[in-house]
Structures are given as C-alpha cells and as structure tokens.
Design a protein around this motif. Structure first.
Motif, PDB file in Angstrom:
ATOM      1  N   TYR A 149      15.683 -47.110 -63.429  1.00 55.21           N
ATOM      2  CA  TYR A 149      15.844 -48.038 -64.551  1.00 55.21           C
ATOM      3  C   TYR A 149      15.858 -49.490 -64.071  1.00 55.21           C
ATOM      4  CZ  TYR A 149      16.807 -43.958 -67.412  1.00 55.21           C
ATOM      5  OH  TYR A 149      16.689 -42.756 -68.067  1.00 55.21           O
ATOM      6  N   ALA A 150      16.316 -49.698 -62.849  1.00 54.94           N
ATOM      7  CA  ALA A 150      16.273 -51.052 -62.292  1.00 54.94           C
ATOM      8  C   ALA A 150      14.832 -51.500 -62.095  1.00 54.94           C
ATOM      9  CB  ALA A 150      17.033 -51.095 -60.959  1.00 54.94           C
ATOM     10  N   PHE A 151      13.977 -50.570 -61.664  1.00 58.74           N
ATOM     11  CA  PHE A 151      12.557 -50.905 -61.496  1.00 58.74           C
ATOM     12  C   PHE A 151      11.892 -51.169 -62.842  1.00 58.74           C
ATOM     13  CE2 PHE A 151      13.327 -48.688 -57.452  1.00 58.74           C
ATOM     14  CZ  PHE A 151      12.779 -49.615 -56.577  1.00 58.74           C
ATOM     15  N   LEU A 152      12.353 -50.474 -63.899  1.00 58.02           N
ATOM     16  CA  LEU A 152      11.829 -50.752 -65.230  1.00 58.02           C
ATOM     17  C   LEU A 152      12.127 -52.197 -65.636  1.00 58.02           C
ATOM     18  CD1 LEU A 152      12.755 -47.514 -67.243  1.00 58.02           C
ATOM     19  CD2 LEU A 152      10.488 -48.247 -66.515  1.00 58.02           C
ATOM     20  N   THR A 153      13.338 -52.632 -65.340  1.00 56.81           N
ATOM     21  CA  THR A 153      13.722 -54.000 -65.684  1.00 56.81           C
ATOM     22  C   THR A 153      12.894 -55.012 -64.901  1.00 56.81           C
ATOM     23  OG1 THR A 153      15.969 -53.236 -66.152  1.00 56.81           O
ATOM     24  CG2 THR A 153      15.655 -55.592 -65.870  1.00 56.81           C
TER      25      THR A 153
END
Length: 287
Positions: A149-153
């Motif tokens: 999810y951090a990579f999505l951000t």
C-alpha cells in the motif's frame, strides 16, 4: 498584482486544501464500506455533473479542444492518481499518505528537467535527495509500515506529477474549464464501464460519504482554479503544506489515529526540501 488579490488567492488555496483533505476523510471512511472503484465512480461522476451544469450555457465552446489526446492523457493520469491514493487508504493513515504526496513538487521538478528541458542544478538535486530521504523515514523499509500500500501511495504521487507535467506542457492554450470537464468526463466514462463488476450494496451510512467525496473534490478543484487565477503558483505553493496539519487533525478526530515520530520527522524533511526549492525558484524569478 494587488496585494488584496494575493491574500484572497492564499485564502482560497488553504480552503481548497481543506476540501481535498476532507475528501480524503470520506474516501478513507468508504474504504471499509464499499469497493474502491465505487468511491472513484462517485468522485468523478459528481464532478462531471457539477461542471457540466456550470458550463452548460457555453458547453459547445468548453468541449472544443485542439489537444484532445493530451486532455485524455491528463484525465487518465489524474484518475490513476486518485485510484492509487484511495486504494492506499485501506491500510495507510491520512497523515502518511498526505506526507508522501508532498514529494510531488520534487518529482515534477525532476520530470520538468528530463522531459521539458528545464534547469536542474546540484542544489535541486540535493533537495530531491532529501525529499526521498523523508519518504524513506515515513515508510521505514525495515518496519511493518513498508507494505504494498505504501508503493500504491508513491505510485499516486508519480501519477500526479505526470498530470502536472502534462498540464505544464499544455501551457495556457486550453481553457481551465475545458481541462476540468475532460478530467471528469473521461474518468466517469471509464468508471461507468468498470463499476458494475465491483458494485457492492451500499448501506445508508455510506451514502453521505459517497456524495461528500464527489462534492468536496469538485469544490476543491474549483477553489484551486480560482486561487491560481488570483495569485502566482510560486506564491501559493508553500501553503499547500497545511494539508499536513489538516490530515493530522482529521486522523485523530475521525479515526483515532495518532501518527508516530518518524512520520512527523519524515514530513518535516520533505517540507523542508520543498520549501528550499520554492525559495530558489522565487529568488531566481525576482532577482
């Protein structure tokens, strides 16, 4: 430019930032109620309807564009931006996503140098390095915070930077209402095709959030356009950092989420790098 106009422009920018952070509150609240594609559909469908009603008397003029391909590209870039962030809200806090969003001026600066031939000197390179360091402090690669999810951000931040670069490339050749119309309409058409495959029953408690995510996002866009018409972007840029304050407050008030030390430290590093770039740009322009 009259001082009163600049002051109003700053006030409108702060108001726009407030609207966007409240939109994020609605999106995060919806992340556990409906599918994210439904949230995206509500966000852009409301924008399309509101903008169409506003420009209806001159719709034929607004729809006309000499850069249809670029308008569609910008629309997809902005849709991807919103999608990445809304999916990120499933596991990340408001302050974490908002802090990472502040890297976008650095990415825009790098992209402008690579694709638009703008100047990129050693001082700006150092600022970019510090901004990325701030992101790593927030994400903490060796901790539980470092998730997909951090990579999505981060992906959302890159997509937003792409959208901003495309807008800069387009220059002033297009009416801002034309751009606003196409970003809403293209996204809505795409999402209308997708949303039947992801539709989930909506409880009554989720309806205000679905309406809110669309209205707040649209009002934020309108306030942003108005603020940029009253004051230079270089003057307004530092005031977007109030998003960090708003997101911190909303996280505590609505989600009982208290950011830890590394998030604040990383945010300060990113903001410091951004303010340095802003200082360099404004000093060069005024010298």
């Amino acid at each position: 430019m009259p001082h009163s106009n600049v002051a109003r422009g700053i006030a409108l920018m702060v108001a726009a930032t407030l609207m966007f952070t409240l939109m994020d509150v609605c999106a995060k609240a919806l992340s556990t109620r409906v599918d994210t594609v439904q949230t995206l559909w509500a966000r852009y469908t409301v924008q399309m309807l509101v903008v169409t009603l506003i420009v209806l008397p001159r719709l034929r003029t607004v729809v006309h564009t000499t850069r249809l391909g670029l308008q569609i590209f910008r629309a997809f870039a902005l849709l991807a931006t919103t999608g990445f962030f809304f999916f990120g809200f499933k596991k990340m806090s408001l302050i974490e996503t908002t802090s990472l969003m502040q890297i976008s001026p650095i990415f825009i600066m790098i992209g402008a140098a690579v694709f638009l031939g703008e100047k990129f000197g050693p001082r700006r390179a150092v600022a970019a390095g510090f901004a990325l360091l701030g992101a790593m402090i927030i994400l903490r690669p060796t901790s539980d915070a470092f998730t997909p999810y951090a990579f999505l951000t981060l992906g959302g931040t890159i997509c937003y930077s792409t959208y901003a670069l495309a807008t800069r490339y387009a220059g002033r050749g297009e009416d801002v209402w034309t751009s606003l119309f196409y970003t809403g309409t293209v996204a809505t058409l795409v999402l209308c095709v997708m949303v039947p495959f992801f539709w989930q029953p909506i409880e009554a408690s989720g309806l205000p959030y679905l309406l809110g995510v669309g209205l707040l996002g649209t009002v934020g866009q309108l306030l942003l356009i108005r603020s940029l018409s009253m004051a230079p972007a270089s003057v307004l840029a530092p005031f977007t950092y109030v998003a960090l304050i708003f997101s911190s407050v909303w996280g505590v008030v609505f989600f009982n989420s208290y950011p830890d030390g590394p998030v604040y430290i990383g945010a300060l590093v990113i903001v410091g790098a951004g303010l340095y770039v802003w200082h360099r740009e404004t000093r060069v322009k005024t010298s």
